[in-house]
Design a protein around this motif. Structure first.
Motif, PDB file in Angstrom:
ATOM      1  N   PRO A  92       0.852  -1.193   0.000  1.00 54.98           N
ATOM      2  CA  PRO A  92       0.000   0.000   0.000  1.00 54.98           C
ATOM      3  C   PRO A  92       0.890   1.246   0.000  1.00 54.98           C
ATOM      4  O   PRO A  92       1.844   1.344   0.783  1.00 54.98           O
ATOM      5  CB  PRO A  92      -0.784  -0.120   1.305  1.00 54.98           C
ATOM      6  CG  PRO A  92       0.122  -0.922   2.199  1.00 54.98           C
ATOM      7  CD  PRO A  92       0.908  -1.840   1.301  1.00 54.98           C
ATOM      8  N   LEU A  93       0.620   2.165  -0.904  1.00 60.31           N
ATOM      9  CA  LEU A  93       1.429   3.374  -1.033  1.00 60.31           C
ATOM     10  C   LEU A  93       0.534   4.603  -1.106  1.00 60.31           C
ATOM     11  O   LEU A  93      -0.679   4.488  -1.272  1.00 60.31           O
ATOM     12  CB  LEU A  93       2.277   3.313  -2.312  1.00 60.31           C
ATOM     13  CG  LEU A  93       3.291   2.189  -2.425  1.00 60.31           C
ATOM     14  CD1 LEU A  93       3.860   2.132  -3.840  1.00 60.31           C
ATOM     15  CD2 LEU A  93       4.401   2.378  -1.400  1.00 60.31           C
ATOM     16  N   THR A  94       1.158   5.746  -1.034  1.00 62.82           N
ATOM     17  CA  THR A  94       0.466   7.018  -1.221  1.00 62.82           C
ATOM     18  C   THR A  94       1.182   7.773  -2.330  1.00 62.82           C
ATOM     19  O   THR A  94       2.412   7.814  -2.372  1.00 62.82           O
ATOM     20  CB  THR A  94       0.481   7.851   0.073  1.00 62.82           C
ATOM     21  OG1 THR A  94      -0.159   7.096   1.105  1.00 62.82           O
ATOM     22  CG2 THR A  94      -0.242   9.175  -0.117  1.00 62.82           C
ATOM     23  N   LEU A  95       0.393   8.359  -3.241  1.00 65.41           N
ATOM     24  CA  LEU A  95       0.933   9.206  -4.298  1.00 65.41           C
ATOM     25  C   LEU A  95       0.576  10.651  -3.997  1.00 65.41           C
ATOM     26  O   LEU A  95      -0.552  10.938  -3.593  1.00 65.41           O
ATOM     27  CB  LEU A  95       0.333   8.830  -5.660  1.00 65.41           C
ATOM     28  CG  LEU A  95       0.567   7.417  -6.161  1.00 65.41           C
ATOM     29  CD1 LEU A  95      -0.143   7.214  -7.494  1.00 65.41           C
ATOM     30  CD2 LEU A  95       2.047   7.116  -6.290  1.00 65.41           C
ATOM     31  N   ARG A  96       1.535  11.554  -4.196  1.00 70.15           N
ATOM     32  CA  ARG A  96       1.288  12.989  -4.043  1.00 70.15           C
ATOM     33  C   ARG A  96       1.302  13.610  -5.433  1.00 70.15           C
ATOM     34  O   ARG A  96       2.249  13.445  -6.189  1.00 70.15           O
ATOM     35  CB  ARG A  96       2.350  13.637  -3.170  1.00 70.15           C
ATOM     36  CG  ARG A  96       2.080  15.138  -2.970  1.00 70.15           C
ATOM     37  CD  ARG A  96       2.994  15.765  -1.934  1.00 70.15           C
ATOM     38  NE  ARG A  96       2.759  15.132  -0.642  1.00 70.15           N
ATOM     39  CZ  ARG A  96       3.734  14.791   0.209  1.00 70.15           C
ATOM     40  NH1 ARG A  96       4.978  15.038  -0.068  1.00 70.15           N
ATOM     41  NH2 ARG A  96       3.449  14.229   1.364  1.00 70.15           N
ATOM     42  N   CYS A  97       0.241  14.351  -5.751  1.00 67.07           N
ATOM     43  CA  CYS A  97       0.101  14.964  -7.071  1.00 67.07           C
ATOM     44  C   CYS A  97       0.927  16.232  -7.188  1.00 67.07           C
ATOM     45  O   CYS A  97       0.886  17.098  -6.316  1.00 67.07           O
ATOM     46  CB  CYS A  97      -1.368  15.284  -7.337  1.00 67.07           C
ATOM     47  SG  CYS A  97      -1.638  16.153  -8.889  1.00 67.07           S
ATOM     48  N   PHE A  98       1.663  16.341  -8.291  1.00 67.03           N
ATOM     49  CA  PHE A  98       2.420  17.555  -8.621  1.00 67.03           C
ATOM     50  C   PHE A  98       1.762  18.316  -9.762  1.00 67.03           C
ATOM     51  O   PHE A  98       2.336  19.257 -10.287  1.00 67.03           O
ATOM     52  CB  PHE A  98       3.855  17.216  -8.999  1.00 67.03           C
ATOM     53  CG  PHE A  98       4.718  16.808  -7.835  1.00 67.03           C
ATOM     54  CD1 PHE A  98       4.413  17.155  -6.535  1.00 67.03           C
ATOM     55  CD2 PHE A  98       5.865  16.079  -8.058  1.00 67.03           C
ATOM     56  CE1 PHE A  98       5.221  16.781  -5.474  1.00 67.03           C
ATOM     57  CE2 PHE A  98       6.690  15.702  -7.002  1.00 67.03           C
ATOM     58  CZ  PHE A  98       6.363  16.052  -5.712  1.00 67.03           C
ATOM     59  N   GLY A  99       0.564  17.896 -10.176  1.00 64.34           N
ATOM     60  CA  GLY A  99      -0.140  18.577 -11.258  1.00 64.34           C
ATOM     61  C   GLY A  99       0.322  18.097 -12.625  1.00 64.34           C
ATOM     62  O   GLY A  99       1.121  17.179 -12.750  1.00 64.34           O
ATOM     63  N   ALA A 100      -0.190  18.769 -13.652  1.00 67.67           N
ATOM     64  CA  ALA A 100       0.119  18.386 -15.029  1.00 67.67           C
ATOM     65  C   ALA A 100       1.400  19.071 -15.500  1.00 67.67           C
ATOM     66  O   ALA A 100       1.657  20.227 -15.172  1.00 67.67           O
ATOM     67  CB  ALA A 100      -1.031  18.753 -15.951  1.00 67.67           C
ATOM     68  N   ASN A 101       2.177  18.342 -16.288  1.00 70.52           N
ATOM     69  CA  ASN A 101       3.366  18.951 -16.881  1.00 70.52           C
ATOM     70  C   ASN A 101       2.989  19.590 -18.222  1.00 70.52           C
ATOM     71  O   ASN A 101       1.811  19.654 -18.575  1.00 70.52           O
ATOM     72  CB  ASN A 101       4.511  17.927 -17.016  1.00 70.52           C
ATOM     73  CG  ASN A 101       4.183  16.795 -17.964  1.00 70.52           C
ATOM     74  OD1 ASN A 101       3.312  16.895 -18.829  1.00 70.52           O
ATOM     75  ND2 ASN A 101       4.900  15.694 -17.819  1.00 70.52           N
ATOM     76  N   ASP A 102       3.970  20.046 -18.974  1.00 72.21           N
ATOM     77  CA  ASP A 102       3.711  20.743 -20.234  1.00 72.21           C
ATOM     78  C   ASP A 102       3.046  19.881 -21.290  1.00 72.21           C
ATOM     79  O   ASP A 102       2.434  20.397 -22.217  1.00 72.21           O
ATOM     80  CB  ASP A 102       5.024  21.308 -20.802  1.00 72.21           C
ATOM     81  CG  ASP A 102       5.614  22.386 -19.920  1.00 72.21           C
ATOM     82  OD1 ASP A 102       4.873  22.978 -19.106  1.00 72.21           O
ATOM     83  OD2 ASP A 102       6.832  22.630 -20.042  1.00 72.21           O
ATOM     84  N   THR A 103       3.155  18.571 -21.168  1.00 67.07           N
ATOM     85  CA  THR A 103       2.556  17.675 -22.155  1.00 67.07           C
ATOM     86  C   THR A 103       1.180  17.167 -21.736  1.00 67.07           C
ATOM     87  O   THR A 103       0.596  16.337 -22.419  1.00 67.07           O
ATOM     88  CB  THR A 103       3.482  16.471 -22.429  1.00 67.07           C
ATOM     89  OG1 THR A 103       3.609  15.698 -21.230  1.00 67.07           O
ATOM     90  CG2 THR A 103       4.851  16.917 -22.902  1.00 67.07           C
ATOM     91  N   GLY A 104       0.675  17.641 -20.595  1.00 66.41           N
ATOM     92  CA  GLY A 104      -0.640  17.217 -20.125  1.00 66.41           C
ATOM     93  C   GLY A 104      -0.631  15.944 -19.305  1.00 66.41           C
ATOM     94  O   GLY A 104      -1.679  15.428 -18.935  1.00 66.41           O
ATOM     95  N   VAL A 105       0.550  15.441 -19.011  1.00 73.85           N
ATOM     96  CA  VAL A 105       0.671  14.253 -18.168  1.00 73.85           C
ATOM     97  C   VAL A 105       0.730  14.712 -16.716  1.00 73.85           C
ATOM     98  O   VAL A 105       1.442  15.648 -16.372  1.00 73.85           O
ATOM     99  CB  VAL A 105       1.943  13.448 -18.535  1.00 73.85           C
ATOM    100  CG1 VAL A 105       2.176  12.316 -17.551  1.00 73.85           C
ATOM    101  CG2 VAL A 105       1.831  12.915 -19.958  1.00 73.85           C
ATOM    102  N   TYR A 106      -0.040  14.053 -15.868  1.00 75.73           N
ATOM    103  CA  TYR A 106      -0.047  14.380 -14.439  1.00 75.73           C
ATOM    104  C   TYR A 106       1.064  13.611 -13.745  1.00 75.73           C
ATOM    105  O   TYR A 106       1.233  12.412 -13.958  1.00 75.73           O
ATOM    106  CB  TYR A 106      -1.408  14.061 -13.817  1.00 75.73           C
ATOM    107  CG  TYR A 106      -2.463  15.028 -14.263  1.00 75.73           C
ATOM    108  CD1 TYR A 106      -2.769  16.147 -13.507  1.00 75.73           C
ATOM    109  CD2 TYR A 106      -3.123  14.844 -15.475  1.00 75.73           C
ATOM    110  CE1 TYR A 106      -3.718  17.065 -13.930  1.00 75.73           C
ATOM    111  CE2 TYR A 106      -4.084  15.760 -15.911  1.00 75.73           C
ATOM    112  CZ  TYR A 106      -4.365  16.857 -15.137  1.00 75.73           C
ATOM    113  OH  TYR A 106      -5.295  17.773 -15.561  1.00 75.73           O
ATOM    114  N   GLU A 107       1.820  14.330 -12.919  1.00 78.82           N
ATOM    115  CA  GLU A 107       2.956  13.731 -12.232  1.00 78.82           C
ATOM    116  C   GLU A 107       2.601  13.452 -10.774  1.00 78.82           C
ATOM    117  O   GLU A 107       2.082  14.318 -10.075  1.00 78.82           O
ATOM    118  CB  GLU A 107       4.166  14.663 -12.317  1.00 78.82           C
ATOM    119  CG  GLU A 107       4.634  14.866 -13.739  1.00 78.82           C
ATOM    120  CD  GLU A 107       5.771  15.857 -13.871  1.00 78.82           C
ATOM    121  OE1 GLU A 107       6.051  16.611 -12.903  1.00 78.82           O
ATOM    122  OE2 GLU A 107       6.380  15.880 -14.946  1.00 78.82           O
TER     123      GLU A 107
END
Length: 179
Positions: A92-107
């Protein structure tokens, strides 16, 4: 990070017999390179659907993190539960969102570095099950063939670059709170 950073990384891996000295490096299913902004050295893999998973090291910050790039949207700064499953176990893990990059991919950054690092180093494949707003899950899978050699090269290069800039030699394995 400068072109010199990439040269250091390429030289290290070239000496290890894995690369030509003038281009990004492919090790198994993983690619080693420098990001577009020249702030990170990374080892990453892309699956057939265009999702990306890898370890990114930042010599200026003297640390590394695992990032997952998805077309699944998220709110910058929010955290999301995820289940990682590999041939060495489930985590079990947790992901923290950094938002979308310039190509529209969410990091997304994996917040527990040591747990995901151990899973990656002991496995040949890994998948992530991400709960969606409905009762469905989004599942992404990645090959880990070549991951350990690629990541070790990236960490070594990041340490060398940091040392060139006068930073003390460190572990480049961040604690959870460094994200």
């Amino acid at each position: 990070m400068t072109k010199r950073s990439l040269q250091v990384l390429l030289a290290i891996l070239f000496l290890a017999g894995t690369a030509r000295a003038d281009e990004p490096i492919r090790i198994g299913d993983w690619l080693v390179n420098v990001n577009d902004s020249n702030t990170a050295i990374f080892a990453a893999t892309e699956n057939g659907a265009g999702s990306v998973f890898g370890q990114y090291c930042f010599p200026e910050r003297q640390g590394c993190m695992y990032l997952l790039g998805l077309r699944t949207s998220c709110e910058n700064g929010s955290e999301y539960p995820v289940l990682a499953n590999s041939d060495s176990g489930a985590y079990p893990l947790t992901l923290r969102c950094f938002g979308a990059n310039d190509t529209g991919v969410y990091e997304y950054a994996v917040t527990n570095f040591d747990l995901i690092d151990a899973a990656v180093r002991q496995s040949t494949r890994i998948g992530f099950a991400i709960p969606m707003q409905s009762d469905a899950f989004r599942v992404v899978r990645f090959s880990l063939i070549g991951a350990v050699k690629a990541m070790d090269g990236v960490r070594t290069a990041a340490e060398e670059i940091a040392a060139e800039k006068g930073a003390p030699r460190g572990d480049f394995r961040p604690a959870e709170e460094t994200l």
